[in-house]
Design an enzyme around this catalytic site. Structure first.
Site, PDB file in Angstrom:
ATOM      1  CE  LYS A  93      23.430 -51.186   3.073  1.00  8.43           C
ATOM      2  NZ  LYS A  93      23.803 -49.964   2.307  1.00  8.43           N
ATOM      3  CD  GLU A 115      28.453 -58.401   7.661  1.00  8.23           C
ATOM      4  OE1 GLU A 115      27.873 -59.441   7.998  1.00  8.23           O
ATOM      5  OE2 GLU A 115      28.348 -57.891   6.527  1.00  8.23           O
ATOM      6  CB  SER A 384      20.789 -46.769  -3.744  1.00 11.30           C
ATOM      7  OG  SER A 384      21.916 -45.930  -3.568  1.00 11.30           O
TER       8      SER A 384
HETATM    9  C1  LIG Z   1      24.738 -49.836   1.258  1.00 11.16           C
HETATM   10  C2  LIG Z   1      24.376 -48.865   0.219  1.00 11.16           C
HETATM   11  C3  LIG Z   1      24.782 -49.026  -1.138  1.00 11.16           C
HETATM   12  C4  LIG Z   1      25.676 -50.127  -1.607  1.00 11.16           C
HETATM   13  O1  LIG Z   1      25.160 -51.401  -1.531  1.00 11.16           O
HETATM   14  P1  LIG Z   1      24.700 -52.256  -2.779  1.00 11.16           P
HETATM   15  O2  LIG Z   1      24.541 -53.615  -2.230  1.00 11.16           O
HETATM   16  O3  LIG Z   1      25.763 -52.169  -3.832  1.00 11.16           O
HETATM   17  O4  LIG Z   1      23.432 -51.681  -3.270  1.00 11.16           O
HETATM   18  C5  LIG Z   1      24.339 -48.094  -2.064  1.00 11.16           C
HETATM   19  N1  LIG Z   1      23.563 -47.053  -1.710  1.00 11.16           N
HETATM   20  C6  LIG Z   1      23.176 -46.853  -0.435  1.00 11.16           C
HETATM   21  C7  LIG Z   1      22.328 -45.673  -0.110  1.00 11.16           C
HETATM   22  C8  LIG Z   1      23.568 -47.745   0.568  1.00 11.16           C
HETATM   23  O5  LIG Z   1      23.169 -47.528   1.842  1.00 11.16           O
END
Ligand SMILES: *Cc1c(COP(=O)(O)O)cnc(C)c1O
Length: 417
Positions: A93, A115, A384
């Protein structure tokens, strides 16, 4: 393939999806944002500045790790992981919010609003605002404020004002409404930092562009490490930003299969999941500034969703990914909470890695498929984020009774449940 070349089509549309559906009053501020983004995109020094910022502030490039133990154990494809968990604040993010921060500076604005539901995007935005010296206000449903005490604590200590929204269900949807109200009132000096590749144009394109740093790095790194392109690439899909970020690195490699992994929750059936495309429960609608697939009933009211992973628990989905799905360039799969728990246990034990519950959806699907592939094949998973934030939920899901009780007691103490 340039996903964002609109010469033959309408700007901001991907096939039939996307667009800019906003109240007339926001027209001029969206036009201003579009112009600033276009200029920045055409200015090579802007991307260079972004990359240097991410190197010095967030530890980029994030590495790729070969999961040698798991690959051997499963007896199939070689499994590689792109380590977005190693970013500052613990997930991908930060790529998006720091990029938008640079753009805010370029536009000469001084205030940001956002938000947040589970708090991860608010936390990243508060971090960015502190670093750039912007005023910041984070809107959060009152129910979420109570559930996410630790995130609220850090946001406030980084100088953000956290507003507990008490309208409606007091969750994300109500926070979005309140945030839009703020934007309409203060658009001269304020930028709305959207957290994923959704919303009105230019947000899906802009967020995808910042997140493309993941795919650009990953393609080169994997070539250097394994000497070849991956056969399949896996990423979890909430709003769709980490997935489109990684996928862009392989868009022109038609032999690379791209797999988006959605939240299957308790399994098929309306209200049980947030798998908009894989479970075919969603339909096309216009909401939150864009035209895309939403989990909604016949009257266009949004359905309840469920996922063990808060970051995937979302009614809409990135319009770019929908278009790629219709063109059969991206395959969508749903992964249930139960499969996620198994994949997490296996990954922790075998590799000492703790993927975020969101990321573990990509792991679950990839591990299942890798097991029946040849040992010469290669799969790549986007990690992610890190799972530390999920300690209470994971302990609960794993069903370890001793830890469950201990953690429940702690959770009550912190007010995170
Ligand atoms: C917020 C989040 C996501 C989902 O968001 P995308 O916009 O689909 O990438 C995925 N993994 C983590 C660790 C997150 O914090």
């Amino acid at each position: 393939m340039d996903l964002f070349d609109f010469k033959d089509g309408r700007e901001g549309y991907y096939g039939d999806y996307g667009g800019t559906f906003l109240p007339e009053i926001l027209h001029s501020t969206i036009e201003e944002l579009k112009r600033a983004f276009r200029d920045a995109r055409e200015d090579p020094s802007f991307w260079q500045e972004f990359v240097e910022l991410m190197q010095s502030y967030s530890g980029r490039p994030t590495p790729i790790t070969h999961l040698a133990n798991l690959s051997k154990q499963l007896g199939g494809a070689q499994i590689y992981v792109k380590r977005e968990d190693l970013n500052h604040t613990g997930s991908h993010k930060i790529n998006n919010v720091m990029g938008q921060g640079l753009l805010v500076k370029r536009m000469g604005k001084s205030r940001v609003i956002a938000e947040t539901g589970a708090g991860q995007h608010g936390y990243a935005t508060a971090t960015m605002a502190a670093r750039f010296g912007f005023h910041s206000k984070i809107y959060m449903g009152a129910v979420d404020v109570a559930r996410q005490r630790p995130n609220v604590f850090w946001m406030e200590n980084m100088g953000s004002e956290v507003i507990a929204v008490r309208d409606g269900q007091q969750t994300l949807k109500d926070a979005i409404n309140e945030c839009l109200r703020d934007w309409v009132t203060n658009m001269d000096d304020t930028h709305y930092v959207l957290g994923t590749a959704c919303g009105p144009h230019p947000f899906p394109e802009m967020v995808s562009w910042f997140q493309s740093i993941i795919g650009r790095e990953a393609r080169d790194q994997l070539m250097a490490l394994s000497g070849r392109l991956p056969d399949r690439v896996f990423a979890c899909v909430g709003g769709g930003s980490n997935a489109i970020g990684l996928f862009q690195g392989f868009m022109d490699d038609s032999d690379v299969e791209l797999v988006g992994c959605e939240a299957g929750g308790f399994g098929p059936g309306k209200g049980n999941h947030a798998a908009r495309l894989a479970y075919k429960d969603a339909s096309v609608g216009v909401a939150q500034g864009m035209k895309t697939y939403f989990l909604q009933n016949d009257d266009g009211n949004m359905l309840e969703t469920h996922s063990v992973a808060a970051g995937l628990d979302y009614i809409g989905v990135n319009p770019v990914l929908v278009h790629l799905w219709e063109q059969e360039r991206v395959r969508f799969e749903a992964v249930t909470d139960e499969q996620v728990t198994e994949a997490l246990k296996l990954t922790m034990r075998s590799e000492g890695l703790i993927p975020a519950l969101e990321s573990a959806h990509g792991f679950a699907q990839a591990l299942t498929e890798a097991a029946s592939m040849s040992t010469k094949e290669v799969v790549l998973i986007n990690m992610s984020g890190r799972g530390d934030k999920d300690i209470f939920t994971i302990a609960d899901a794993i069903g370890d009774d001793h830890w469950k009780q201990f953690i429940r007691a702690k959770a009550n103490e912190y007010g995170t449940e």
